[in-house]
Design an enzyme around this catalytic site. Structure first.
Site, short mmCIF file in Angstrom:
data_model
loop_
_atom_site.label_atom_id
_atom_site.label_comp_id
_atom_site.label_asym_id
_atom_site.label_seq_id
_atom_site.Cartn_x
_atom_site.Cartn_y
_atom_site.Cartn_z
N ASP A 167 49.25 8.89 7.23
CA ASP A 167 49.35 10.82 6.53
C ASP A 167 50.39 10.38 5.69
O ASP A 167 49.77 9.14 5.02
CB ASP A 167 50.75 11.28 7.86
CG ASP A 167 50.41 12.26 7.13
OD1 ASP A 167 50.14 13.24 5.99
OD2 ASP A 167 49.72 13.10 8.99
N HIS A 245 44.86 15.02 5.50
CA HIS A 245 46.53 14.03 5.47
C HIS A 245 46.47 12.55 4.89
O HIS A 245 46.61 12.14 5.72
CB HIS A 245 47.27 13.85 7.02
CG HIS A 245 48.06 15.38 7.28
ND1 HIS A 245 48.75 15.96 7.20
CD2 HIS A 245 47.16 16.88 7.93
CE1 HIS A 245 49.32 16.87 7.39
NE2 HIS A 245 48.51 17.76 7.75
N ASP A 300 43.47 17.87 12.30
CA ASP A 300 44.24 18.67 11.36
C ASP A 300 44.06 19.52 10.33
O ASP A 300 44.56 17.95 9.29
CB ASP A 300 45.57 18.80 11.93
CG ASP A 300 46.02 17.52 11.94
OD1 ASP A 300 45.76 16.83 11.46
OD2 ASP A 300 47.46 18.32 11.20
N GLU A 301 44.57 20.12 9.77
CA GLU A 301 45.01 20.73 8.12
C GLU A 301 44.51 20.25 7.32
O GLU A 301 44.91 20.01 6.08
CB GLU A 301 46.18 20.57 8.61
CG GLU A 301 47.48 21.34 9.61
CD GLU A 301 48.95 21.05 9.20
OE1 GLU A 301 49.67 22.44 9.23
OE2 GLU A 301 49.38 20.22 9.03
N TRP A 367 47.43 22.27 19.43
CA TRP A 367 48.02 22.62 19.10
C TRP A 367 48.73 23.87 18.07
O TRP A 367 50.73 24.19 18.44
CB TRP A 367 48.85 21.65 18.38
CG TRP A 367 47.77 21.70 16.80
CD1 TRP A 367 47.21 21.44 16.56
CD2 TRP A 367 48.61 21.92 15.84
NE1 TRP A 367 46.75 21.53 14.50
CE2 TRP A 367 47.69 22.06 14.53
CE3 TRP A 367 49.95 22.51 15.34
CZ2 TRP A 367 47.92 22.66 13.08
CZ3 TRP A 367 50.50 22.63 13.95
CH2 TRP A 367 49.07 23.02 12.72
N TYR A 392 56.84 21.49 20.41
CA TYR A 392 56.82 20.55 19.54
C TYR A 392 58.79 20.19 19.51
O TYR A 392 59.51 21.15 19.37
CB TYR A 392 56.81 20.89 18.28
CG TYR A 392 55.35 20.68 17.43
CD1 TYR A 392 54.37 20.81 18.17
CD2 TYR A 392 55.41 20.96 16.17
CE1 TYR A 392 53.26 20.55 18.42
CE2 TYR A 392 54.02 20.81 16.17
CZ TYR A 392 52.25 20.14 17.04
OH TYR A 392 51.25 20.04 16.70
N PHE A 393 59.26 18.66 19.71
CA PHE A 393 60.58 18.10 19.43
C PHE A 393 61.07 17.93 18.22
O PHE A 393 61.91 17.30 17.87
CB PHE A 393 60.32 16.40 20.34
CG PHE A 393 59.93 17.16 22.06
CD1 PHE A 393 59.87 18.47 22.20
CD2 PHE A 393 60.24 15.87 22.07
CE1 PHE A 393 59.78 18.71 24.24
CE2 PHE A 393 59.77 16.31 23.95
CZ PHE A 393 59.78 16.91 24.81
N ASP A 394 60.30 18.09 16.60
CA ASP A 394 61.26 18.38 15.45
C ASP A 394 61.80 19.87 15.22
O ASP A 394 61.97 19.67 14.41
CB ASP A 394 59.72 18.16 14.47
CG ASP A 394 58.38 18.54 15.14
OD1 ASP A 394 58.30 19.42 15.83
OD2 ASP A 394 58.00 18.79 13.79
N TRP A 443 56.98 14.84 14.74
CA TRP A 443 56.72 14.57 13.78
C TRP A 443 58.80 14.93 13.12
O TRP A 443 59.30 14.90 13.93
CB TRP A 443 56.13 16.07 13.07
CG TRP A 443 54.77 16.48 13.81
CD1 TRP A 443 54.83 17.44 14.08
CD2 TRP A 443 53.20 15.96 13.48
NE1 TRP A 443 53.27 17.90 14.89
CE2 TRP A 443 53.03 16.44 14.66
CE3 TRP A 443 53.40 15.30 12.89
CZ2 TRP A 443 51.32 16.13 14.59
CZ3 TRP A 443 51.87 14.80 13.50
CH2 TRP A 443 50.63 15.18 13.69
N GLU A 445 58.93 14.73 9.18
CA GLU A 445 58.99 14.89 8.00
C GLU A 445 60.81 14.50 7.84
O GLU A 445 61.30 14.53 7.00
CB GLU A 445 58.63 16.52 8.28
CG GLU A 445 57.03 16.65 7.61
CD GLU A 445 56.26 16.62 8.52
OE1 GLU A 445 57.17 16.35 9.98
OE2 GLU A 445 55.35 16.61 8.62
C1 ACM Z 1 50.61 19.67 13.69
O1 ACM Z 1 50.77 19.36 14.22
N1 ACM Z 1 49.59 19.63 12.08
C2 ACM Z 1 49.14 18.78 14.87
#
Ligand code: ACM
Length: 726
Positions: A167, A245, A300-301, A367, A392-394, A443, A445
Site C-alpha cells: 500500500d 493504493h 479497492d478504492e 467490506w 473493522y478492528f481499527d 487497518w 493507519e
Molecule cells: C478497505 O477497507 N479499503 C478494503
C-alpha cells in the site's frame, strides 16, 4: 514476547489399546467451561480426568490419550472432530489432521489444575474460512509479531491470516525482479502514518537511511511465516494491491503510472502493457512463496481519475469498446484472474471488483456493508463477509474519550458478536452456501506498535472466532460474555496486550407504543459486574439501586445514570441516557428539507420513535442530512406544549458537525408559523472529540404543528436522533 513454539507433528492413524488401569480424579461439579469458540455440540459430565499438560501437548497417543484418524468421519466438514473425556481417559477422533489439531486446541483450553473435565464434544466449524486481516503497510509489524498472532489464532481456531502487504505506506515483501520495491519504498520519512501522509515531507527513503521508518519481510521471513502458520493449520493469504493504493510502486517504477512521474498517482496505468508484465512477475514470485489457494489482488478504492485523461488508457478503452473507467479496472482484475487460474490459484478482491463486471471465478470480500457480498452470492460467486460496520478492528471499541485515537467508527465487542455473516433475509439457502466465511480487518493507519495492535484485536478476535465457528443458533451474547471475560487473563498469560473491556454500561431501550412506555435494560461487557443506577440524573453511589435485570418501565421521563462498582468504588464515568415517552411519539412528521437515503435511521418516523442514539451515527438511530433540516411535527390537535428539544452529534473526523443553530416555530393551522426562539450551537467546529448538544426550548404554546429548522453551516453532515415534545 514470542510464545514457546509447540510442535504440531502429523498424527495419523495411531490407535493404542485402552488401559484398564487409568487414573481419574474424584468427580467434582464443573462450574464453567470457558471454551472459545463454543463447540457445536457439547455435553459436560461430572468429573475430571487427571492429566498433565505434557501428555496433552505431546503428539503421540498414550496410555490414556488416543488420537484416531477415522476415514468414515464426516467428509463434508473435514475440520470436525469428536472428543470424549471420561474416567477411561481422552479419546479424540477426526477425519483429518486438522480435525485432530482442533481437538487438541479444545483440550488446551479445557485443561485446569484439576485436570480435564469430562466432556462429550462433537464439533465442526460453521464456516471453512475464518479470517483475520492485518495491514502491515501503513505500519510495519515484524515477523515475531506475526508468529505470535498465529499462535493465538490457532488457539481460537481461526484459519486464515490475510496480510495486506502493499500500500502507499510502504511495500513489505522482497521481490527479486523488482528490487526497488524494497530498496526504495519500504522506508519513509516519518513513523506516524498520519503525520507522514498529511505532512509536507511525505517521502519514501532508501533502505539503510539513518532514522528512516519501515521494514519488509525477506523471502526467508515469508517462508518461515508460511511454515509456522501451516503447522498451526493456518493459511496465509497475501494481498498485493491492484490497481489502486499503489503510490509506493509508482514511486519506485514511475513508468507504470499514467503520469510517468513519482508522487503523482496511486493507480497503475492500465493502458500500459508494462503494468501487466509487472503484475504477472510479482504474482509469480508471490505464488512461489505462498501455497495459498487464494491470492488477494486488492481492487479497492482506485481513484480512476488519471485514466480519464491518460492517452494510453483511453486508447485501450477504445480498442476494447469500454464505456467507462470501471471497465478498465475490471479488465485488469480479469487479467489477474486469468493469470492466477493458469497457475492453479483463485482470485479474491474487495467488493469494488464488482464494478465494471466481476471476473468469472472471483471470490469477493464484502467490506462496504453486505451489499457487494449479497450481489456476488446471487451471481454464484463465493463471498467472505467483512462489513466495516461490524468487522473493522481499527474502529473504536469503547467510548472514544477513553481510547487511543482511532480511525473512527464504533465496533465494541458486543456489536461484533452480534454479526451473522449470512444475511438470511436477503439470500436463499442455496445462495447462502456461497458465504464461505467471515473476516475481521485491522487497518493500521493509527496503530503503530505491536502492543496497540493487540489491544485493537483482542478480545474482539474472540467474538470473530465464535461467529466463524459456532452455529448461529448456539450463540448468544450473554453466554459468550462470561467466557470472554475468563479468556482475558488467558490472553494476558500468552503475552497479549488485550483490551481489558470497558466499564461502560449499555442502555438498551424498547419502546412499547401499546403500553405507552419505554423499557430499559442495562448491560456491561464486564462479567460479573455490580451495576448501580439512578433515574433522576444524579451520580450513582454505593447505595443506589443495584441492577438486577430490569428497571421499572419509563412512562414519562427518566434520566438514567449507571455505573459499575468494584471493591466499593465507582469505575469509569457513569453512562447517561435520557429516556422520554414524550407526546410526540409516533406523530406524523413532514420534511420540508431533503433526506439522505443512506442515513434514514428507522425511516420516516425515526425522530419520533422514542429511541435515542448511542455513540456512533452508524447505530441506526441517527438520521443524517447534507443540508438544513426543516421538519414539521403534526400533534394531530391543538396541544399545550411547554418543552421541545432536539439533539445533534458532532464527530468532525468523518465530517459530522453541529448545525449553526436550531430554530423553533409553532402553528395552529400548518400555514402560519410563529418563531418561538433560536438556540445557537455552543460546540466549536474545530472540536475533534465526539460531542452532543441538546437544543432545548421552554415556553407555553398552544399549537398543533411544531416546526424545527436546523441550519447546516459546515458543508458537511448533521445528525440528529430524536425530537422530544412535552
Ligand atoms: C478497505 O477497507 N479499503 C478494503
Amino acid at each position: 514476547m514470542l510464545l514457546p513454539k509447540c510442535s504440531y507433528k502429523k498424527l495419523t492413524g495411531i490407535v493404542v489399546a485402552y488401559s484398564l488401569f487409568l487414573v481419574a480424579c474424584s468427580p467434582k461439579e464443573v462450574s464453567q467451561i470457558d471454551l472459545i469458540p463454543k463447540p457445536a455440540n457439547m455435553k459436560i459430565n461430572v468429573g475430571y480426568f487427571k492429566v498433565d499438560s505434557n501428555q496433552i501437548f505431546s503428539d503421540e497417543s498414550s496410555q490414556f490419550i488416543h488420537y484416531i484418524i477415522d476415514d468414515s468421519f464426516d467428509k463434508s466438514n473435514p475440520e470436525g472432530y469428536e472428543l470424549i473425556v471420561n474416567d477411561q481417559g481422552i479419546a479424540v477422533k477426526a477425519g483429518t489432521d486438522t480435525g485432530l489439531f482442533y481437538a487438541r486446541q479444545t483440550l488446551r483450553q479445557l485443561l485446569t489444575d484439576k485436570g480435564i473435565p469430562y466432556v462429550d464434544i462433537h464439533d465442526a466449524p460453521r464456516f471453512p474460512y475464518r479470517g483475520l486481516h492485518l495491514d502491515v503497510s501503513r505500519h510495519f509489524f515484524p515477523k515475531e509479531e506475526i508468529l505470535k498472532l498465529l499462535d493465538i489464532m490457532s488457539y481460537y481456531k481461526l484459519n486464515n491470516l490475510h496480510m495486506h502487504l502493499t500500500d502507499a505506506g510502504g511495500w513489505r515483501i522482497q521481490m527479486d525482479k523488482y528490487p526497488k520495491l524494497t530498496s526504495e519504498t519500504a522506508y519513509r520519512t516519518e513513523s506516524d502514518w498520519q503525520k507522514w501522509w498529511d505532512g509536507k515531507d511525505r517521502k519514501y527513503l532508501p533502505e539503510g537511511t539513518p532514522g528512516a521508518y519501515g521494514g519488509y519481510y525477506t523471502k526467508d521471513d515469508i517462508r518461515e511465516i508460511v511454515a509456522y502458520a501451516a503447522e498451526r493449520h493456518i493459511n496465509i493469504i497475501p494481498e498485493i494491491e491492484f490497481p489502486g493504493h499503489s503510490d509506493e510502486v509508482l514511486f519506485a517504477y514511475p513508468e507504470l503510472s499514467c503520469s510517468g512521474k513519482p508522487y503523482m498517482n496511486g493507480d497503475f496505468c492500465i493502458g500500459n502493457p508494462k503494468t501487466f508484465t509487472f503484475m504477472e512477475d510479482v504474482l509469480s514470485e508471490v505464488i512461489d512463496l505462498f501455497p495459498s489457494e487464494y491470492i488477494h489482488v486488492g481492487g479497492d478504492e482506485a481513484g480512476k481519475g488519471s485514466w480519464k485523461t491518460c492517452p494510453k488508457c483511453q486508447a485501450l478503452m477504445k480498442k476494447e469498446g469500454m464505456k467507462d473507467v470501471d471497465e478498465l479496472q475490471s479488465y485488469m482484475i480479469h487479467k489477474a484472474e486469468d493469470f492466477l487460474i493458469s497457475k492453479g490459484r483463485k482470485l479474491i478482491g474487495w467488493d469494488e471488483i464488482l464494478e465494471g463486471g466481476l471476473a468469472p471465478e472471483a471470490t469477493v470480500m464484502s467490506w462496504r456493508g453486505e451489499n457487494g457480498g449479497i450481489k456476488s452470492a446471487r451471481m454464484g460467486h463465493d463471498v467472505i463477509m467483512t462489513p466495516g460496520g461490524y468487522m473493522y478492528f481499527d474502529f473504536y471499541q469503547a467510548d472514544p474519550k477513553t481510547q487511543p485515537y482511532a480511525i473512527g467508527g464504533y465496533t465494541p465487542v458486543k456489536h461484533v458478536y452480534s454479526y451473522n455473516p449470512v444475511p438470511v433475509d436477503s439470500l436463499t439457502a442455496e445462495e447462502s452456501k456461497h458465504i464461505i466465511g467471515v473476516q475481521a480487518n485491522t487497518w493500521t493507519e493509527y496503530i503503530q506498535t505491536a502492543d496497540h495492535l493487540e489491544y485493537m484485536m483482542f478480545p474482539r478476535a474472540l467474538a470473530l472466532a465464535e461467529i466463524a465457528w459456532t452455529p448461529q443458533e448456539q450463540r448468544s451474547w450473554q453466554d459468550f460474555k462470561p467466557r470472554m471475560n475468563a479468556n482475558i487473563p488467558v490472553l494476558q498469560k500468552m503475552g497479549i496486550n488485550t483490551f481489558t473491556l470497558s466499564d461502560e454500561i449499555e442502555t438498551v431501550m424498547k419502546v412499547d407504543t401499546v403500553k405507552k412506555q419505554i423499557e430499559v435494560v442495562l448491560d456491561a461487557e464486564k462479567y460479573p459486574a455490580e451495576i448501580r443506577y439512578t433515574t433522576d440524573g444524579t451520580t450513582p453511589t454505593l447505595s443506589s439501586t443495584l441492577y438486577k435485570g430490569t428497571i421499572a418501565a419509563v412512562k414519562d421521563s427518566a434520566y438514567i445514570k449507571a455505573a459499575i462498582f468494584r471493591d466499593g468504588k465507582l469505575q469509569g464515568t457513569p453512562t447517561e441516557k435520557k429516556v422520554d415517552y414524550h407526546r410526540g411519539i409516533n406523530k406524523p412528521i413532514h420534511y420540508n428539507s431533503k433526506l439522505y437515503s443512506g442515513y434514514m435511521a428507522g425511516g420516516m418516523n425515526a425522530l419520533l420513535d422514542g429511541y435515542r442514539g448511542g455513540l456512533t451515527y452508524l447505530d441506526g438511530r441517527w438520521q443524517g442530512y447534507l443540508n438544513d433540516l426543516d421538519c414539521v411535527v403534526d400533534m394531530e390537535e391543538v396541544t399545550g406544549i411547554h418543552k421541545v428539544s432536539i439533539r445533534f452529534m458532532q464527530l468532525i473526523g468523518p465530517g459530522v458537525f453541529q448545525p449553526g443553530k436550531v430554530e423553533l416555530l409553532t402553528s395552529e393551522d400548518g400555514e402560519n408559523f410563529i418563531p418561538q426562539g433560536v438556540v445557537p450551537t455552543t460546540i466549536s467546529n474545530k472540536d475533534k472529540d465526539l460531542s452532543f448538544q441538546e437544543y432545548i426550548f421552554f415556553g407555553d404554546w398552544n399549537a398543533r404543528y411544531v416546526r424545527l429548522k436546523a441550519t447546516e453551516v459546515n458543508n458537511a453532515f448533521i445528525f440528529t436522533d430524536e425530537i422530544v415534545i412535552w
